[in-house]
Scaffold this active site. Structure first.
Site, PDB file in Angstrom:
ATOM      1  CB  CYS A   1      35.591  42.545  38.973  1.00 30.41           C
ATOM      2  SG  CYS A   1      36.170  41.712  37.491  1.00 30.41           S
ATOM      3  CG  HIS A   2      37.933  38.157  39.711  1.00 28.52           C
ATOM      4  ND1 HIS A   2      37.907  38.876  38.531  1.00 28.52           N
ATOM      5  CD2 HIS A   2      38.003  36.859  39.351  1.00 28.52           C
ATOM      6  CE1 HIS A   2      37.967  38.043  37.510  1.00 28.52           C
ATOM      7  NE2 HIS A   2      38.023  36.811  37.975  1.00 28.52           N
TER       8      HIS A   2
END
Length: 185
Positions: free
Chosen positions: A112-113
């Site tokens: 994800c991030h």
């Protein structure tokens, strides 16, 4: 199937981690017999989030970043959430841990991030990766070949896009650990 009881995975996280991206891969590792250690900025419980909008579960770190000896670990897991990697990439020790794992050729898995940590550690130039859509420009600017796929494996680096990818992400990490066991025999 390779026995993973001798494998040890380090997780780096702090407040703002996406709950599912820490707890689900962690549980998959534990279920496979892998030893898992969570390191953070401090030792107070850290707060997860669900969809970056509501508070999730907390978890107490096992040790602080400065107590990490990468020689004790076979792989590094970096969960996402917006706040977590954004705070961690400001921690020089955390960035150095990512660099050291990559320099040693150890498996690094970021979802994800979390690829923000890879950008900060300057380890994605020329690598094929994925991540959350808002992180992709940062990855491109850091020299990565960015694709939109559920899970991307480039040598020792495993990346995924979002919570929906967790099953494939966890499976890829476990398979990489099993490959490492097979190669050591």
């Amino acid at each position: 199937m390779a026995d993973l009881n001798d494998k040890h995975v380090l997780i780096l996280a702090t407040d703002g981690f996406e709950e599912s991206e820490l707890f689900e891969p962690r549980q998959a590792l534990l279920d496979a017999g892998v030893r898992v250690t969570l390191a953070s900025i401090g030792t107070d419980p850290i707060q997860g989030v669900v969809n970056d909008s509501e508070k999730g579960r907390t978890i107490a770190p096992d040790l602080t970043l400065d107590q990490v000896d990468i020689d004790d670990y076979d792989a590094l897991l970096l969960p996402g959430g917006v706040g977590n990697p954004d705070k961690m990439r400001l921690e020089e020790t955390a960035v150095n841990i990512v660099e050291d794992f990559m320099d040693d050729g150890k498996t690094v898995a970021a979802i994800c991030h979390a690829p923000w940590m890879l950008v900060e550690a300057d380890v994605v130039d020329g690598r094929r990766v994925t991540g959350w859509p808002s992180v992709r420009t940062d990855l491109v600017n850091a020299g990565a070949d960015v694709v939109d796929e559920e899970v991307v494996i480039d040598g020792n680096l495993i990346t995924s896009r979002k919570p929906d990818d967790i099953p494939a992400f966890s499976k890829a990490l476990l398979e990489k650990l099993r490959e490492d066991v097979a190669e050591a025999v």
